[in-house]
Design a protein around this motif. Structure first.
Motif, PDB file in Angstrom:
ATOM      1  N   LEU A  18       0.832  -1.206   0.000  1.00 24.57           N
ATOM      2  CA  LEU A  18       0.000   0.000   0.000  1.00 24.57           C
ATOM      3  C   LEU A  18       0.870   1.260   0.000  1.00 24.57           C
ATOM      4  O   LEU A  18       0.656   2.193  -0.777  1.00 24.57           O
ATOM      5  CB  LEU A  18      -0.929  -0.006   1.213  1.00 24.57           C
ATOM      6  N   LEU A  19       1.898   1.272   0.843  1.00 22.52           N
ATOM      7  CA  LEU A  19       2.798   2.426   0.908  1.00 22.52           C
ATOM      8  C   LEU A  19       3.632   2.554  -0.367  1.00 22.52           C
ATOM      9  O   LEU A  19       3.948   3.664  -0.802  1.00 22.52           O
ATOM     10  CB  LEU A  19       3.719   2.305   2.131  1.00 22.52           C
ATOM     11  N   GLY A  20       3.971   1.411  -0.972  1.00 25.22           N
ATOM     12  CA  GLY A  20       4.714   1.440  -2.239  1.00 25.22           C
ATOM     13  C   GLY A  20       3.902   2.061  -3.356  1.00 25.22           C
ATOM     14  O   GLY A  20       4.411   2.873  -4.140  1.00 25.22           O
ATOM     15  N   VAL A  21       2.616   1.686  -3.439  1.00 26.17           N
ATOM     16  CA  VAL A  21       1.724   2.262  -4.450  1.00 26.17           C
ATOM     17  C   VAL A  21       1.571   3.764  -4.217  1.00 26.17           C
ATOM     18  O   VAL A  21       1.614   4.570  -5.152  1.00 26.17           O
ATOM     19  CB  VAL A  21       0.334   1.566  -4.408  1.00 26.17           C
ATOM     20  N   THR A  22       1.412   4.147  -2.953  1.00 21.27           N
ATOM     21  CA  THR A  22       1.286   5.565  -2.604  1.00 21.27           C
ATOM     22  C   THR A  22       2.520   6.348  -3.027  1.00 21.27           C
ATOM     23  O   THR A  22       2.422   7.448  -3.580  1.00 21.27           O
ATOM     24  CB  THR A  22       1.068   5.716  -1.075  1.00 21.27           C
ATOM     25  N   GLU A  23       3.698   5.749  -2.784  1.00 18.21           N
ATOM     26  CA  GLU A  23       4.957   6.407  -3.173  1.00 18.21           C
ATOM     27  C   GLU A  23       5.032   6.624  -4.683  1.00 18.21           C
ATOM     28  O   GLU A  23       5.484   7.672  -5.153  1.00 18.21           O
ATOM     29  CB  GLU A  23       6.139   5.552  -2.708  1.00 18.21           C
ATOM     30  N   CYS A  24       4.579   5.637  -5.461  1.00 22.74           N
ATOM     31  CA  CYS A  24       4.566   5.768  -6.931  1.00 22.74           C
ATOM     32  C   CYS A  24       3.762   6.995  -7.356  1.00 22.74           C
ATOM     33  O   CYS A  24       4.213   7.802  -8.184  1.00 22.74           O
ATOM     34  CB  CYS A  24       3.953   4.526  -7.582  1.00 22.74           C
ATOM     35  N   PHE A  25       2.571   7.136  -6.788  1.00 28.46           N
ATOM     36  CA  PHE A  25       1.694   8.233  -7.181  1.00 28.46           C
ATOM     37  C   PHE A  25       2.188   9.586  -6.653  1.00 28.46           C
ATOM     38  O   PHE A  25       2.041  10.612  -7.308  1.00 28.46           O
ATOM     39  CB  PHE A  25       0.258   7.960  -6.710  1.00 28.46           C
ATOM     40  N   ILE A  26       2.784   9.579  -5.456  1.00 29.78           N
ATOM     41  CA  ILE A  26       3.322  10.835  -4.902  1.00 29.78           C
ATOM     42  C   ILE A  26       4.483  11.341  -5.752  1.00 29.78           C
ATOM     43  O   ILE A  26       4.581  12.540  -6.041  1.00 29.78           O
ATOM     44  CB  ILE A  26       3.759  10.640  -3.431  1.00 29.78           C
ATOM     45  N   LEU A  27       5.374  10.432  -6.172  1.00 27.28           N
ATOM     46  CA  LEU A  27       6.495  10.836  -7.027  1.00 27.28           C
ATOM     47  C   LEU A  27       5.996  11.373  -8.367  1.00 27.28           C
ATOM     48  O   LEU A  27       6.586  12.299  -8.932  1.00 27.28           O
ATOM     49  CB  LEU A  27       7.444   9.656  -7.242  1.00 27.28           C
ATOM     50  N   THR A  28       4.897  10.801  -8.885  1.00 32.85           N
ATOM     51  CA  THR A  28       4.300  11.299 -10.134  1.00 32.85           C
ATOM     52  C   THR A  28       3.713  12.688  -9.936  1.00 32.85           C
ATOM     53  O   THR A  28       3.890  13.574 -10.777  1.00 32.85           O
ATOM     54  CB  THR A  28       3.200  10.331 -10.621  1.00 32.85           C
ATOM     55  N   ALA A  29       3.030  12.889  -8.801  1.00 34.16           N
ATOM     56  CA  ALA A  29       2.467  14.211  -8.495  1.00 34.16           C
ATOM     57  C   ALA A  29       3.566  15.251  -8.328  1.00 34.16           C
ATOM     58  O   ALA A  29       3.422  16.410  -8.769  1.00 34.16           O
ATOM     59  CB  ALA A  29       1.620  14.133  -7.215  1.00 34.16           C
ATOM     60  N   MET A  30       4.688  14.858  -7.731  1.00 32.00           N
ATOM     61  CA  MET A  30       5.827  15.776  -7.564  1.00 32.00           C
ATOM     62  C   MET A  30       6.423  16.153  -8.917  1.00 32.00           C
ATOM     63  O   MET A  30       6.837  17.297  -9.125  1.00 32.00           O
ATOM     64  CB  MET A  30       6.893  15.135  -6.677  1.00 32.00           C
ATOM     65  N   ALA A  31       6.476  15.185  -9.844  1.00 33.96           N
ATOM     66  CA  ALA A  31       6.983  15.471 -11.192  1.00 33.96           C
ATOM     67  C   ALA A  31       6.074  16.478 -11.896  1.00 33.96           C
ATOM     68  O   ALA A  31       6.554  17.389 -12.583  1.00 33.96           O
ATOM     69  CB  ALA A  31       7.074  14.184 -12.008  1.00 33.96           C
ATOM     70  N   TYR A  32       4.757  16.328 -11.722  1.00 34.00           N
ATOM     71  CA  TYR A  32       3.811  17.280 -12.317  1.00 34.00           C
ATOM     72  C   TYR A  32       3.989  18.662 -11.708  1.00 34.00           C
ATOM     73  O   TYR A  32       3.962  19.675 -12.421  1.00 34.00           O
ATOM     74  CB  TYR A  32       2.373  16.790 -12.106  1.00 34.00           C
ATOM     75  N   ASP A  33       4.211  18.708 -10.392  1.00 33.81           N
ATOM     76  CA  ASP A  33       4.449  19.986  -9.710  1.00 33.81           C
ATOM     77  C   ASP A  33       5.675  20.694 -10.278  1.00 33.81           C
ATOM     78  O   ASP A  33       5.647  21.902 -10.538  1.00 33.81           O
ATOM     79  CB  ASP A  33       4.627  19.726  -8.212  1.00 33.81           C
ATOM     80  N   ARG A  34       6.743  19.957 -10.514  1.00 33.28           N
ATOM     81  CA  ARG A  34       7.959  20.555 -11.085  1.00 33.28           C
ATOM     82  C   ARG A  34       7.748  20.974 -12.538  1.00 33.28           C
ATOM     83  O   ARG A  34       8.290  21.977 -12.984  1.00 33.28           O
ATOM     84  CB  ARG A  34       9.114  19.548 -10.979  1.00 33.28           C
ATOM     85  N   TYR A  35       6.962  20.185 -13.268  1.00 37.99           N
ATOM     86  CA  TYR A  35       6.639  20.536 -14.654  1.00 37.99           C
ATOM     87  C   TYR A  35       5.916  21.886 -14.712  1.00 37.99           C
ATOM     88  O   TYR A  35       6.274  22.759 -15.508  1.00 37.99           O
ATOM     89  CB  TYR A  35       5.785  19.441 -15.275  1.00 37.99           C
ATOM     90  N   VAL A  36       4.918  22.061 -13.850  1.00 35.46           N
ATOM     91  CA  VAL A  36       4.169  23.326 -13.833  1.00 35.46           C
ATOM     92  C   VAL A  36       5.072  24.475 -13.393  1.00 35.46           C
ATOM     93  O   VAL A  36       5.040  25.560 -13.981  1.00 35.46           O
ATOM     94  CB  VAL A  36       2.936  23.220 -12.908  1.00 35.46           C
ATOM     95  N   ALA A  37       5.910  24.228 -12.363  1.00 33.44           N
ATOM     96  CA  ALA A  37       6.781  25.275 -11.821  1.00 33.44           C
ATOM     97  C   ALA A  37       7.790  25.781 -12.850  1.00 33.44           C
ATOM     98  O   ALA A  37       8.094  26.975 -12.901  1.00 33.44           O
ATOM     99  CB  ALA A  37       7.513  24.756 -10.585  1.00 33.44           C
ATOM    100  N   ILE A  38       8.306  24.884 -13.694  1.00 31.09           N
ATOM    101  CA  ILE A  38       9.351  25.272 -14.658  1.00 31.09           C
ATOM    102  C   ILE A  38       8.774  25.650 -16.015  1.00 31.09           C
ATOM    103  O   ILE A  38       9.231  26.609 -16.648  1.00 31.09           O
ATOM    104  CB  ILE A  38      10.391  24.124 -14.794  1.00 31.09           C
ATOM    105  N   CYS A  39       7.763  24.916 -16.473  1.00 30.49           N
ATOM    106  CA  CYS A  39       7.220  25.159 -17.815  1.00 30.49           C
ATOM    107  C   CYS A  39       6.123  26.224 -17.832  1.00 30.49           C
ATOM    108  O   CYS A  39       5.916  26.881 -18.859  1.00 30.49           O
ATOM    109  CB  CYS A  39       6.678  23.852 -18.410  1.00 30.49           C
ATOM    110  N   ASN A  40       5.407  26.396 -16.712  1.00 29.92           N
ATOM    111  CA  ASN A  40       4.346  27.421 -16.630  1.00 29.92           C
ATOM    112  C   ASN A  40       4.458  28.196 -15.314  1.00 29.92           C
ATOM    113  O   ASN A  40       3.534  28.170 -14.493  1.00 29.92           O
ATOM    114  CB  ASN A  40       2.956  26.775 -16.723  1.00 29.92           C
ATOM    115  N   PRO A  41       5.594  28.874 -15.094  1.00 22.65           N
ATOM    116  CA  PRO A  41       5.808  29.520 -13.785  1.00 22.65           C
ATOM    117  C   PRO A  41       4.781  30.600 -13.441  1.00 22.65           C
ATOM    118  O   PRO A  41       4.416  30.754 -12.272  1.00 22.65           O
ATOM    119  CB  PRO A  41       7.218  30.118 -13.912  1.00 22.65           C
ATOM    120  N   LEU A  42       4.301  31.341 -14.449  1.00 20.37           N
ATOM    121  CA  LEU A  42       3.340  32.415 -14.176  1.00 20.37           C
ATOM    122  C   LEU A  42       1.975  31.863 -13.770  1.00 20.37           C
ATOM    123  O   LEU A  42       1.227  32.513 -13.022  1.00 20.37           O
ATOM    124  CB  LEU A  42       3.197  33.327 -15.404  1.00 20.37           C
TER     125      LEU A  42
END
Length: 206
Positions: free
Chosen positions: A1-25
């Motif tokens: 259960l924690l492993g699955v959660t970690e997979c999705f959290i790392l994906t959400a973090m990647a999306y957060d960085r994508y928005v921060a760098i590609c669409n900062p405004l």
């Protein structure tokens, strides 16, 4: 259960960085508190029905012979090794779930970082590129450690499985990655780097 959660959290973090760098405004508008809450709840609850289903299924499998699990914890593949009957169906379901939970998030992370890389290359200043790379490097290290061991563990053919290798790989995504997470993420902090340099110099001098 924690492993699955970690997979999705790392994906959400990647999306957060994508928005921060590609669409900062647009970052404050896109990554608002409501989306953060939705991502957190989604990450923590997505694996629950899957693992309840697998656990329920296990109760109906025929076990015979020795009951000693050759593993560090009660994971699905080593439990299936103790089953006497046909496990083809549950193995196929396991591969399908592993594909959805591991491969798809990993592909989304790679896609996010491809977009990020293309954006970073176009940045005019060297300091801006360095800062963007620094923002992503720690997350990429964690992704490589966690997903690398997860993909090899759950998506290998059954014929290539060995108890010793399975136990070794399980250490990465259950112990090594969580243990190194604080250190990996803290190395981006200038104060932490300075304190680490002072500590290492002190030991070298001694």
């Amino acid at each position: 259960l924690l492993g699955v959660t970690e997979c999705f959290i790392l994906t959400a973090m990647a999306y957060d960085r994508y928005v921060a760098i590609c669409n900062p405004l647009l970052y404050p508008l896109i990554m608002n508190s409501r989306l953060y809450l939705q991502l957190a709840v989604g990450c923590w609850t997505s694996g629950v029905p899957v693992h309840i289903g697998f656990t329920y299924w296990m109760f109906f499998l025929p076990f015979c012979g020795h009951k000693h699990l050759n593993h560090f914890f009660c994971d699905i593949p080593p439990v299936l090794a103790l089953v006497c009957g046909d496990t083809f169906m549950i193995e196929m379901v396991l591969y399908l779930i592993a594909f959805i939970v591991v491969t798809i998030p990993f592909t989304l992370i790679l896609g996010s970082y491809l977009k990020i890389l293309l954006t970073i290359v176009k940045l005019p200043s060297a300091s801006g590129r360095a800062k963007a790379f620094s923002t992503c490097s720690s997350h990429l290290m964690v992704v490589a450690l966690f997903f690398g061991s997860g993909i090899v563990t759950y998506l290998r053919p059954k014929s290539s499985h060995s108890p010793r290798m399975d136990k070794f790989l399980s250490l990465f995504y259950t112990i090594v990655t969580p243990m190194f997470n604080p250190m990996i993420y803290c190395l981006r902090n200038k104060d932490v780097i300075l304190a680490l340099k002072k500590f290492l110099l002190k030991w070298i001098v001694l």
